[in-house]
Motif scaffolding. Structure first.
Motif, PDB file in Angstrom:
ATOM      1  N   VAL A   1       0.848  -1.203   0.000  1.00 40.22           N
ATOM      2  CA  VAL A   1       0.000   0.000   0.000  1.00 40.22           C
ATOM      3  C   VAL A   1       0.882   1.251   0.000  1.00 40.22           C
ATOM      4  N   VAL A   2       1.915   1.236   0.835  1.00 46.51           N
ATOM      5  CA  VAL A   2       2.850   2.367   0.893  1.00 46.51           C
ATOM      6  C   VAL A   2       3.514   2.580  -0.462  1.00 46.51           C
ATOM      7  N   GLN A   3       3.795   1.492  -1.163  1.00 44.00           N
ATOM      8  CA  GLN A   3       4.478   1.593  -2.456  1.00 44.00           C
ATOM      9  C   GLN A   3       3.558   2.045  -3.587  1.00 44.00           C
ATOM     10  N   THR A   4       2.311   1.573  -3.585  1.00 43.03           N
ATOM     11  CA  THR A   4       1.442   1.787  -4.747  1.00 43.03           C
ATOM     12  C   THR A   4       0.260   2.718  -4.510  1.00 43.03           C
ATOM     13  N   GLN A   5      -0.166   2.862  -3.266  1.00 41.79           N
ATOM     14  CA  GLN A   5      -1.294   3.736  -2.962  1.00 41.79           C
ATOM     15  C   GLN A   5      -1.053   4.448  -1.626  1.00 41.79           C
ATOM     16  N   PRO A   6       0.012   5.252  -1.549  1.00 44.51           N
ATOM     17  CA  PRO A   6       0.375   5.859  -0.272  1.00 44.51           C
ATOM     18  C   PRO A   6      -0.709   6.738   0.340  1.00 44.51           C
ATOM     19  N   SER A   7      -1.609   7.266  -0.459  1.00 48.77           N
ATOM     20  CA  SER A   7      -2.675   8.102   0.101  1.00 48.77           C
ATOM     21  C   SER A   7      -3.585   7.297   1.028  1.00 48.77           C
ATOM     22  N   ALA A   8      -3.567   5.982   0.907  1.00 48.93           N
ATOM     23  CA  ALA A   8      -4.399   5.112   1.752  1.00 48.93           C
ATOM     24  C   ALA A   8      -3.620   4.504   2.910  1.00 48.93           C
ATOM     25  N   ALA A   9      -2.327   4.802   2.997  1.00 47.53           N
ATOM     26  CA  ALA A   9      -1.482   4.166   4.003  1.00 47.53           C
ATOM     27  C   ALA A   9      -1.609   4.863   5.353  1.00 47.53           C
ATOM     28  N   VAL A  10      -1.936   4.074   6.370  1.00 43.29           N
ATOM     29  CA  VAL A  10      -1.982   4.549   7.754  1.00 43.29           C
ATOM     30  C   VAL A  10      -1.107   3.603   8.568  1.00 43.29           C
ATOM     31  N   PHE A  11      -0.069   4.130   9.204  1.00 43.43           N
ATOM     32  CA  PHE A  11       0.845   3.265   9.942  1.00 43.43           C
ATOM     33  C   PHE A  11       0.226   2.874  11.283  1.00 43.43           C
ATOM     34  N   PRO A  12       0.275   1.593  11.645  1.00 41.68           N
ATOM     35  CA  PRO A  12      -0.350   1.133  12.889  1.00 41.68           C
ATOM     36  C   PRO A  12       0.241   1.856  14.098  1.00 41.68           C
ATOM     37  N   GLY A  13      -0.632   2.528  14.839  1.00 38.97           N
ATOM     38  CA  GLY A  13      -0.172   3.288  15.987  1.00 38.97           C
ATOM     39  C   GLY A  13       0.489   4.596  15.623  1.00 38.97           C
ATOM     40  N   GLY A  14       0.450   4.969  14.339  1.00 37.15           N
ATOM     41  CA  GLY A  14       1.092   6.199  13.880  1.00 37.15           C
ATOM     42  C   GLY A  14       0.145   7.064  13.069  1.00 37.15           C
ATOM     43  N   GLU A  15       0.681   7.774  12.086  1.00 37.19           N
ATOM     44  CA  GLU A  15      -0.133   8.668  11.276  1.00 37.19           C
ATOM     45  C   GLU A  15      -0.235   8.156   9.845  1.00 37.19           C
ATOM     46  N   SER A  16      -1.088   8.788   9.076  1.00 39.33           N
ATOM     47  CA  SER A  16      -1.210   8.457   7.664  1.00 39.33           C
ATOM     48  C   SER A  16      -0.232   9.305   6.859  1.00 39.33           C
ATOM     49  N   LEU A  17       0.131   8.815   5.688  1.00 34.54           N
ATOM     50  CA  LEU A  17       0.988   9.602   4.810  1.00 34.54           C
ATOM     51  C   LEU A  17       0.262  10.855   4.321  1.00 34.54           C
ATOM     52  N   ALA A  18      -1.051  10.777   4.179  1.00 33.80           N
ATOM     53  CA  ALA A  18      -1.822  11.962   3.775  1.00 33.80           C
ATOM     54  C   ALA A  18      -1.749  13.046   4.846  1.00 33.80           C
ATOM     55  N   ALA A  19      -1.854  12.663   6.128  1.00 34.17           N
ATOM     56  CA  ALA A  19      -1.742  13.638   7.214  1.00 34.17           C
ATOM     57  C   ALA A  19      -0.335  14.214   7.283  1.00 34.17           C
ATOM     58  N   MET A  20       0.666  13.365   7.054  1.00 34.98           N
ATOM     59  CA  MET A  20       2.050  13.828   7.020  1.00 34.98           C
ATOM     60  C   MET A  20       2.244  14.902   5.962  1.00 34.98           C
ATOM     61  N   GLN A  21       1.709  14.660   4.759  1.00 31.01           N
ATOM     62  CA  GLN A  21       1.840  15.635   3.686  1.00 31.01           C
ATOM     63  C   GLN A  21       1.116  16.937   4.026  1.00 31.01           C
ATOM     64  N   ALA A  22      -0.081  16.837   4.553  1.00 31.61           N
ATOM     65  CA  ALA A  22      -0.869  18.035   4.844  1.00 31.61           C
ATOM     66  C   ALA A  22      -0.147  18.946   5.834  1.00 31.61           C
ATOM     67  N   ARG A  23       0.394  18.381   6.907  1.00 32.28           N
ATOM     68  CA  ARG A  23       1.048  19.225   7.908  1.00 32.28           C
ATOM     69  C   ARG A  23       2.352  19.815   7.396  1.00 32.28           C
ATOM     70  N   SER A  24       3.118  19.027   6.639  1.00 33.71           N
ATOM     71  CA  SER A  24       4.417  19.512   6.174  1.00 33.71           C
ATOM     72  C   SER A  24       4.271  20.576   5.092  1.00 33.71           C
ATOM     73  N   VAL A  25       3.354  20.381   4.160  1.00 30.01           N
ATOM     74  CA  VAL A  25       3.125  21.387   3.117  1.00 30.01           C
ATOM     75  C   VAL A  25       2.631  22.690   3.742  1.00 30.01           C
ATOM     76  N   ALA A  26       1.706  22.597   4.695  1.00 32.36           N
ATOM     77  CA  ALA A  26       1.190  23.801   5.351  1.00 32.36           C
ATOM     78  C   ALA A  26       2.305  24.549   6.065  1.00 32.36           C
ATOM     79  N   ALA A  27       3.211  23.823   6.720  1.00 31.26           N
ATOM     80  CA  ALA A  27       4.312  24.460   7.439  1.00 31.26           C
ATOM     81  C   ALA A  27       5.268  25.162   6.488  1.00 31.26           C
ATOM     82  N   ILE A  28       5.625  24.504   5.385  1.00 31.91           N
ATOM     83  CA  ILE A  28       6.555  25.105   4.424  1.00 31.91           C
ATOM     84  C   ILE A  28       5.944  26.357   3.797  1.00 31.91           C
ATOM     85  N   ARG A  29       4.706  26.295   3.415  1.00 28.48           N
ATOM     86  CA  ARG A  29       4.058  27.463   2.810  1.00 28.48           C
ATOM     87  C   ARG A  29       3.924  28.598   3.837  1.00 28.48           C
ATOM     88  N   ARG A  30       3.679  28.259   5.095  1.00 31.04           N
ATOM     89  CA  ARG A  30       3.562  29.286   6.143  1.00 31.04           C
ATOM     90  C   ARG A  30       4.898  30.011   6.346  1.00 31.04           C
TER      91      ARG A  30
END
Length: 236
Positions: free
Chosen positions: A107-136
């Motif tokens: 899933v991480v390799q082919t559909q990362p937007s659907a990847a949620v790490f067990p006990g962690g965060e999703s790759l989509a959430a990771m992207q959202a926070r990092s892009v917002a921080a860089i643009r800010r």
């Protein structure tokens, strides 16, 4: 428009050993990584940065310190938690070879937007926070220093890949097509109409062309334009 130089930290022992370090404490640059960080700091020494923003993790702060040591004057040097490493949850600290046997790996390799790490965060959430921080931060540096401002953000591989995917208008499911090596440089200029990608995964070359003032227009040159002036023609 301001310009951000995205720098991945140098190599760590965990990288060399094939471990997914994640947010583990005490993960520092190894000898190779310190050499890589020194070289990227030297490359950036010809660019008058207005600030260096770093992930809070030690390997990024080590790399950022080397960059700051090569810059003249006192610069803004904030620590930004929103560009810290992805929270890999239960994957953290395990070997990549072991993780490759997990169902989630594909899933991480082919559909990362659907990847949620067990006990962690999703790759989509990771992207959202990092892009917002860089643009800010980019907007703040431009407001404080003008449209010619150039600044650096020192972060992690998946974080930088997700920021570049956003800048390129790529769906997150395609971000594994992007490579970001240790101590590499990727450069984005955010404009009113669109981000402009100036470099990706650059490991060598002169960066003095970044001292040139940005074009006055936000429009892309039809046909590709003339590129840097003669004094910057050797830039990569």
């Amino acid at each position: 428009m301001a310009t951000v130089i995205l720098v991945r930290h140098g190599r760590t022992i965990a990288n060399a050993d094939g471990l997914l370090a994640g947010r583990s404490a005490g993960v520092r640059l190894d000898d190779v990584g310190r050499g890589q960080a020194a070289r990227v700091a030297e490359r950036l020494s010809v660019v008058p940065l207005v600030g260096v923003v770093s992930s809070p993790l030690e390997r990024c702060r080590q790399t950022a310190r080397m960059i700051l040591e090569q810059q003249a004057g006192a610069l803004a040097r904030p620590i930004e938690k929103d560009i810290t490493e992805c929270d890999y949850g239960q994957w953290q600290g395990r070997t990549l070879s072991e993780l490759a046997t997990e169902d989630l790996w594909s899933v991480v390799q082919t559909q990362p937007s659907a990847a949620v790490f067990p006990g962690g965060e999703s790759l989509a959430a990771m992207q959202a926070r990092s892009v917002a921080a860089i643009r800010r931060h980019d907007a703040r540096f431009e407001a404080e220093h003008g449209p010619g401002a150039v600044w650096a953000a020192v972060s992690h591989g998946d974080i930088i890949k997700s920021i570049l995917a956003d800048a390129l208008g790529m769906h997150l499911d395609l971000f594994q097509r992007i490579s970001v090596g240790p101590a590499s440089v990727s450069i984005v200029r955010y404009g009113a109409s669109r981000p402009e990608m100036l470099a990706t995964n650059s490991g060598s070359g002169d960066l003095s062309w970044l001292r040139a003032a940005p074009a006055a227009t936000d429009d892309a040159p039809v046909g590709g334009g003339a590129g840097p002036g003669p004094s910057e023609a050797s830039g990569s």
